[in-house]
Design an enzyme around this catalytic site. Structure first.
Site, PDB file in Angstrom:
ATOM      1  N   TYR A  71       0.835  -1.205   0.000  1.00 14.59           N
ATOM      2  CA  TYR A  71       0.000   0.000   0.000  1.00 14.59           C
ATOM      3  C   TYR A  71       0.866   1.250   0.000  1.00 14.59           C
ATOM      4  CZ  TYR A  71      -3.819   3.193   0.906  1.00 14.59           C
ATOM      5  OH  TYR A  71      -4.735   4.206   0.787  1.00 14.59           O
ATOM      6  N   PHE A 123      -5.291  21.299 -24.678  1.00 12.04           N
ATOM      7  CA  PHE A 123      -5.964  20.035 -24.973  1.00 12.04           C
ATOM      8  C   PHE A 123      -7.340  20.099 -24.310  1.00 12.04           C
ATOM      9  CE2 PHE A 123      -6.884  15.575 -23.772  1.00 12.04           C
ATOM     10  CZ  PHE A 123      -7.009  15.064 -25.048  1.00 12.04           C
ATOM     11  N   ASP A 124      -8.317  19.341 -24.803  1.00 15.74           N
ATOM     12  CA  ASP A 124      -9.701  19.550 -24.324  1.00 15.74           C
ATOM     13  C   ASP A 124      -9.878  19.337 -22.820  1.00 15.74           C
ATOM     14  OD1 ASP A 124      -9.372  16.863 -24.788  1.00 15.74           O
ATOM     15  OD2 ASP A 124     -11.252  16.560 -25.857  1.00 15.74           O
ATOM     16  N   LYS A 257       0.581   8.153 -23.610  1.00 12.34           N
ATOM     17  CA  LYS A 257       1.140   8.464 -24.920  1.00 12.34           C
ATOM     18  C   LYS A 257       2.611   8.019 -24.942  1.00 12.34           C
ATOM     19  CE  LYS A 257      -2.679  11.172 -24.812  1.00 12.34           C
ATOM     20  NZ  LYS A 257      -3.162  12.192 -23.908  1.00 12.34           N
ATOM     21  N   HIS A 449     -18.238  16.161 -27.437  1.00 12.74           N
ATOM     22  CA  HIS A 449     -17.987  15.304 -28.607  1.00 12.74           C
ATOM     23  C   HIS A 449     -17.904  13.828 -28.241  1.00 12.74           C
ATOM     24  CE1 HIS A 449     -13.881  15.856 -27.164  1.00 12.74           C
ATOM     25  NE2 HIS A 449     -13.474  14.900 -27.954  1.00 12.74           N
TER      26      HIS A 449
HETATM   27  C1  LIG Z   1      -4.122  12.984 -23.466  1.00 12.50           C
HETATM   28  C2  LIG Z   1      -3.796  14.347 -23.073  1.00 12.50           C
HETATM   29  C3  LIG Z   1      -4.212  14.868 -21.831  1.00 12.50           C
HETATM   30  C4  LIG Z   1      -5.119  14.109 -20.880  1.00 12.50           C
HETATM   31  O1  LIG Z   1      -4.596  12.903 -20.490  1.00 12.50           O
HETATM   32  P1  LIG Z   1      -5.497  11.614 -20.178  1.00 12.50           P
HETATM   33  O2  LIG Z   1      -4.498  10.579 -19.821  1.00 12.50           O
HETATM   34  O3  LIG Z   1      -6.281  11.297 -21.405  1.00 12.50           O
HETATM   35  O4  LIG Z   1      -6.380  11.964 -19.039  1.00 12.50           O
HETATM   36  C5  LIG Z   1      -3.806  16.141 -21.510  1.00 12.50           C
HETATM   37  N1  LIG Z   1      -3.067  16.882 -22.344  1.00 12.50           N
HETATM   38  C6  LIG Z   1      -2.660  16.416 -23.542  1.00 12.50           C
HETATM   39  C7  LIG Z   1      -1.815  17.277 -24.424  1.00 12.50           C
HETATM   40  C8  LIG Z   1      -3.017  15.142 -23.946  1.00 12.50           C
HETATM   41  O5  LIG Z   1      -2.628  14.698 -25.145  1.00 12.50           O
END
Ligand SMILES: *Cc1c(COP(=O)(O)O)cnc(C)c1O
Length: 458
Positions: A71, A123-124, A257, A449
């Site tokens: 933990y 980013f969104d 990513k 979206h």
């Molecule tokens: C994917 C992404 C995020 C958000 O990350 P999540 O792991 O999807 O929550 C934030 N900023 C950028 C530039 C991203 O590509």
């Protein structure tokens, strides 16, 4: 138009289902013409996102077997912290379950309601978290970033002259932070130069403004700097990464990513101080104890190994090479896209490909639907459909561009898959005149979206 051979061989395969055009027409209709609502099983080539969709290596799977599920104070946590400090050079590294968890923890701590936050492009989810914290998000990308046809090495850059005038206009005390997104996802995975990071950091320092790096694609950005900024031609991606992060005070990162994991994220602070204490309190409330942050010990192991694999130069050469191969095929067929291609996706310029569809009938979404029907390819609108309505007037906002993003998962698809994508776009281009726009029949208030319902315009 050379395809960069894979620096790996395939040890495990996942079959994908083949479908007919008639089946796909029914599937997308049943999904209310929203590709997020399709069953992934009914998708042949899934280019919806490069987030969490990569293949892990045998080293990552091996590391997972060594996950310490204690933990608190687990061995896997310490291994991650050591790697994070070596690569990024920050004092405090906090694992979280994904990028937006880092945003949720951070933004309420740094934004006073009514303040502005300025980014080379949000980013969104980052934009949403600034808004949820009561802040006002301003995009400030360089003008070249919005001109899809024009070649420029670093289209993701901050527009520094405009940044300075925004600070002068609103007053430095009303600017909560500057967010540097690397690579700049929303304009096409376009890189930010080291020169621009230095300049932006200098402006921030002069005015005492915090710099937050939104760091999802740190490794791809480092690769572009090595390729395109002469000063870094002989530097390693890790060396470049360390300097990039030295120009920020805090970073949020989706590890889904470039860190090559299916789930995970980081929140880090360059110098220990009061912000770190405040972060710890919120992490424990929202993510879990500090040494696991919403992840299993085995996830931390996969992330640590992935942080290094994502920075391997041979891997990055192949990775960016895939984008450049697909881009070269589109150029040959006269398909407009954000040029030069960025790090994780080809952003097809649906506004130019479907010029008869107005922005409020969502050309990027129309192309997304068409690609699915044509060949079972799932892309994603990055245009006016992705913009939420103006929170004050309720009006449809117009995005500065209408893209369909084809994001390439890491280490997943081959040259033949990319050829299917190029052939499908060519076929759509040849019948573009007959493609109609879309209208929304149901939508939620934010991040619409993902879940809206649409129908073709009569
Ligand atoms: C994917 C992404 C995020 C958000 O990350 P999540 O792991 O999807 O929550 C934030 N900023 C950028 C530039 C991203 O590509």
């Amino acid at each position: 138009m050379r395809y960069m051979p894979e620096p790996f061989k395939i040890k495990m395969v996942e079959p994908i289902k083949m479908t007919t055009r008639e089946e796909r027409k029914a599937f997308i209709r049943d999904a209310h013409y929203n590709a997020f609502s399709l069953s992934a099983e009914d998708v042949y080539i899934d280019l919806q996102t490069d987030s969490g969709t990569g293949s892990m290596s045998d080293s990552q799977w091996g590391a997972m077997m060594r996950g310490d599920e204690s933990y608190s104070g687990g061995r896997s946590y310490y291994r991650l912290i050591e790697a994070g400090k070596e690569i990024f050079g920050y004092d405090y590294i906090q694992p979280v379950h994904q990028g937006r968890a880092a945003e949720k923890i951070l933004f309420p701590l740094i934004v006073t309601p009514g303040q502005y936050v300025i980014s080379n492009m949000f980013f969104d989810t980052t934009r949403a978290h600034v808004g949820l914290a009561g802040g006002r998000a301003i995009d400030c990308v360089c003008p070249e970033g919005l001109d899809s046809g024009a070649y420029f090495d670093f289209k993701g850059n901050m527009d520094v002259p405009r940044l300075k005038s925004l600070i002068a206009e609103h007053g430095a005390e009303n600017i909560a932070a500057i967010v540097m997104t690397i690579t700049n996802n929303s304009v096409g995975g376009q890189p930010v130069s080291m020169a621009n990071m230095r300049e932006t950091a200098a402006v921030a320092k002069e005015h005492g403004i915090l710099v937050v790096i939104d760091a999802a694609r740190y490794a791809e950005n480092a690769f572009f700097i090595k390729e395109r900024e002469a000063e870094f031609a002989d530097a390693t991606p890790i060396e470049i990464t360390r300097e990039m992060f030295s120009h920020g005070d805090v970073f949020t990162m989706s590890a889904k990513k470039d860190a090559l994991v299916n789930m995970g994220g980081l929140l880090a602070v360059r110098e220990n101080g009061p912000l770190v204490d405040a972060i710890k309190t919120r992490v424990i409330s929202f993510e879990g104890y500090l040494t696991y942050g919403g992840l299993a010990g085995r996830d931390l192991e996969a992330m640590t190994t992935g942080l290094y694999e994502g920075l391997d130069h041979d891997y990055l050469t192949y990775r960016i090479g895939q984008m450049q191969y697909l881009a070269a095929r589109l150029t040959a067929d006269g398909i407009p896209f954000q040029n030069p291609v960025g790090g994780h996706a080809v952003f097809v310029d649906a506004g130019k490909l479907l010029p008869h569809i107005p922005y409020d009938q969502f050309p990027g979404q129309a192309l997304t639907v068409e690609l699915y029907i044509e060949a079972g390819i799932r892309g994603c609108d990055i245009g006016s459909y992705m913009m939420d309505r103006d929170p004050e007037t309720g009006e449809q906002q117009r995005a500065p561009f209408e893209f369909t993003r084809l994001a390439i998962p890491r280490r997943v698809y081959t040259q033949a898959h990319l050829d299917v994508v190029a052939d499908a776009l060519k076929a759509i281009k040849d019948r573009a005149d007959g493609i109609t726009g879309y209208q929304i029949t149901w939508e939620p208030k934010v991040l619409r979206h993902f879940t809206s319902h649409l129908k073709p315009v009569d």
